[in-house]
Design a protein around this motif. Structure first.
Motif, short mmCIF file in Angstrom:
data_model
loop_
_atom_site.label_atom_id
_atom_site.label_comp_id
_atom_site.label_asym_id
_atom_site.label_seq_id
_atom_site.Cartn_x
_atom_site.Cartn_y
_atom_site.Cartn_z
N ASN A 40 -57.58 -2.60 113.48
CA ASN A 40 -57.87 -1.52 112.54
C ASN A 40 -59.35 -1.52 112.19
O ASN A 40 -60.10 -2.35 112.72
CB ASN A 40 -57.00 -1.65 111.28
N THR B 295 -54.97 -8.07 107.84
CA THR B 295 -54.04 -7.10 107.26
C THR B 295 -54.22 -6.89 105.77
O THR B 295 -53.79 -5.87 105.23
CB THR B 295 -52.59 -7.57 107.48
N TYR C 202 -52.80 -0.40 106.57
CA TYR C 202 -54.19 -0.33 107.02
C TYR C 202 -54.98 0.78 106.33
O TYR C 202 -56.19 0.66 106.17
CB TYR C 202 -54.22 -0.18 108.54
N ASP D 288 -58.43 -0.20 104.73
CA ASP D 288 -59.69 0.40 105.17
C ASP D 288 -60.47 0.98 104.00
O ASP D 288 -61.70 0.82 103.91
CB ASP D 288 -59.40 1.51 106.19
#
Length: 709
Positions: free
Chosen positions: A113, A119, A235, A239
């Motif tokens: 990601n 994670t 994700y 992010d």
């Protein structure tokens, strides 16, 4: 009456507050807000796991990265399970496999990601059921990327998933509420910014402050992990949590720069490109050097925060030097303190998490506290400005309306009275009064307005001495910022007994006084008494602003009096002139009511002028005018030409009028002045003044003939 209403209102508010407290506080306490609501109490399953044959006190204390990148935990399930029970837990930056008696029943593997392969926080639930009692549960936890020093499992419980969700909500309830407060505050500030037409009136850049609060609140709300719990997304939130913080600095610096006296756009550019460079740098490190953000985040964010702090320190120093050179008092030191406190709190969080080698996603403990302090402080500042600005708008509206009354007619006298009437009703006062300088060392009451139901106090009979009283008042007025408020007359009882007795005699509860000045000289006082206490400060500001216009109206009134005197009074004698007589006959005389009309002629005035000079003749005219004005009144005596005067008498009976005529004759003759008089009294008025004029002419002719004889 007014006090009774205030007491009733206070009682209502006390009862209302008590009822609201019962509804919002007592009802929740007495009900189920603090009870769990669980069908079965969740089993805390985080302790006494086995790892490599050894028991560990708490599963959260073990990092996979510290044990070669993988750890295996084992523990026996309890002897009692229900069909709804699941193994519920959180993992942080780790891959997972869950086995039940060596049979894999659950697996989670991280995927690539924006932040790397880590994670962050992930919530898991593994169904158990009653058939799995006393079986051995095994969890294999492994790092997400090579060289990772973290990776752990937290908050392990056996319970239904809904109960676990509720448990997590309870754990993060207060941080979530604080974050929601930040987000709402930010949205409100942004909406206010776009709803205000004139942005220059705002006390600071509320768009920048709102954006800062919105970004920080969103970041810290993601940090509570509630969004991961609610949506199941991993994700997207991770992010955002790793990229949003680098954009806090730009609006924060923009906001701080807007609070200073000296504003420079260079700091806007500097903070924007600083945010851009750090954002691009951490993303480049992720893709070019395969540096996972779980490790690099603090490495980039700590220097970013330090540089933002440095920019704000430079802004503060630059502003302080500018203010020192210009002689301006710096009034934003408290903002310095709050912003530095916020940045220090954020820095402490980052350093604490980095040095502890845990890089937990729940990083914002101190940052959240600092942000709440900033929001609370700025909300106070904004509301203070808002109320002040609203009060200013109300004052401007009041003054605009008052000025309409000040210009409502050509008569300053009527305009003053109209203004006082408007002010009294709008300010909800009992009385408004004006005292004017009499040029004798005393001030005399000249105007008074009182609300309906009150009796006027005849303030024109009150004289206030300047020396020892008004001079002391004026000094106090200037020292207190050009306003004087007596909220309770008891406060002046000891300092000024004379003033206290005066207020007490006229039953004054409170008082606001403003000075009326012309060319910097005190010429009058305007006072408002009996107004609502909560309005006294605003009234003081209004009186201070409106006093100029009242003073100008008084000045216009005096000027109008002078012009009227020059236009309608004889320059030599002081009596009304022929123009005033003509105007009075056209519109001033009520011919339907009783009145007396008398004409007097000075005899031999031309001879006196010729033989003794014009000064002697002038003195004779002045003496006659003074005598007539003394008896008939200044407003009722007219000099029509050199030796002719006309007088009006408005006595209720003819005998009174004739007595005045005779009295005038005797007083003038005592001064060795020859005069002839003719008079007529109209008991029921008249419809034709020519009849009166002819009758008086006849009498004058007869008297003249008699004088000739």
């Amino acid at each position: 009456m007014k006090k009774d209403k205030d007491i009733i209102k206070s009682v209502y508010w006390l009862l209302f507050g008590f009822i609201m407290m019962l509804i919002f506080v007592m009802v929740p306490i007495r009900s189920d807000i603090f009870t769990s609501g669980y069908t079965e109490q969740p089993i805390n399953f985080s302790e006494n796991w086995r790892m490599g044959g050894q028991k560990i006190a708490h599963i959260q204390s073990v990092m996979a990265g510290e044990h070669g990148g993988e750890v295996i935990f084992e523990k026996g399930l309890p002897s009692r399970l229900t069909e709804k029970d699941s193994l519920c837990f959180e993992s942080q930056n780790t891959n997972l496999s869950v086995f039940l008696d060596n049979v894999e029943i659950y697996k989670f593997t991280s995927t690539s990601n924006l932040t790397g392969t880590s994670t962050g926080i992930v919530f898991h639930e593994v169904g158990l059921g009653s058939l799995n009692v006393r079986k051995t549960i095994k969890i294999v936890s492994s790092c997400c990327y090579e060289g990772q020093k973290t990776g752990r499992i937290m908050n392990v419980y056996i319970c239904p998933p809904s109960d676990y969700m509720r448990l997590m909500f309870h754990r993060m309830l207060v941080p979530c509420l604080l974050c929601v407060l930040m987000i709402l505050f930010g949205l409100i500030q942004i909406l206010v910014y776009f709803s205000v037409i004139d942005k220059s009136t705002l006390p600071f850049n509320i768009l920048a402050l709102g954006t800062t609060s919105l970004i920080a609140g969103t970041w810290l709300f993601i940090d509570t992990n509630i969004m991961q719990l609610l949506t199941g997304a991993i994700y997207a939130w991770r992010d955002m949590s790793k990229t949003l913080p680098f954009w806090v600095g730009y609006p924060l610096v923009t906001f701080f720069n807007s609070t200073t006296v000296k504003k420079s756009s260079i700091y806007h550019h500097l903070s924007f490109w600083l945010s851009m460079i750090f954002e691009l740098s951490i993303i480049s490190a992720r893709y070019l050097f395969n540096l996972d953000m779980a490790y690099s985040f603090s490495l980039f964010l700590i220097p970013y925060f330090i540089l933002i702090m440095g920019i704000m320190v430079i802004i503060a120093i630059d502003n302080a030097n500018y203010c020192r050179i210009k002689g301006i008092v710096v009034k934003i030191r408290d903002i310095y303190f709050v912003l530095i406190l916020l940045l220090v709190c954020g820095l402490v969080d980052l350093v604490r998490d980095y040095t502890a080698q845990i890089q937990t996603d729940v990083q914002g403990l101190y940052t959240r506290a600092g942000m709440v302090i900033l929001i609370a402080y700025m909300m106070f500042r904004f509301l203070k400005w808002w109320t002040k600005d609203h009060a200013q708008i109300q004052r401007e509206r009041f003054i605009n309306h008052a000025l309409q009354y000040a210009l409502s007619s050509d008569s300053p006298e009527n305009n003053i009275k109209a203004m006082l009437d408007f002010m009294g009703k709008e300010l909800e006062a009992n009385r408004i009064f004006i005292f004017e300088d009499q040029k004798t060392g005393k001030f005399r009451g000249s105007y008074e307005w009182c609300r309906e139901g009150l009796k006027p106090e005849s303030i024109e009979l009150i004289y206030l001495p300047y020396d020892g009283f008004l001079d002391k008042f004026y000094d106090t007025y200037v020292e207190s910022g050009r306003r004087l408020i007596v909220s309770d007359i008891q406060q002046v009882k000891a300092s000024d007994p004379y003033f206290y007795d005066l207020l007490k005699n006229y039953k004054v509860e409170n008082l606001v006084i403003g000075a009326l000045q012309i060319n910097g000289k005190l010429t009058g006082l305007c006072g408002v008494s009996g107004a609502p206490r909560e309005k006294l400060v605003d009234i003081a500001e209004i009186i201070n602003l409106i006093s100029y216009f009242l003073a100008q109206l008084i000045l216009q009134r005096e000027e109008q009096k002078r012009l009227f005197y020059y236009n309608y009074n004889d320059a030599l004698s002081g009596a009304r002139n022929h123009m005033a007589y003509r105007k009075f006959m056209e519109s001033g005389l009520d011919m339907s009511a009783a009145f007396g009309y008398m004409r007097a002629e000075i005899l031999g005035l031309e001879d006196i002028n010729r033989e003794k000079g014009y000064d002697a003749g002038d003195r004779m005219v002045i003496d006659v005018a003074k005598t007539l004005m003394e008896i008939f009144g200044e407003a009722n005596v007219y000099r029509l030409n050199g030796n002719v005067f006309v007088c009006f008498g408005f006595e209720t009976e003819e005998s009174y009028f004739e007595n005045d005529v005779e009295c005038a004759r005797r007083m003038i003759e005592k001064k060795d002045i020859k005069i002839t008089m003719g008079s007529a009294y109209c008991v029921n008025g008249t419809t034709d003044m020519e009849i009166i004029f002819n009758r008086v002419d006849e009498l004058l002719q007869e008297n003249n003939n008699g004088n000739l004889v």
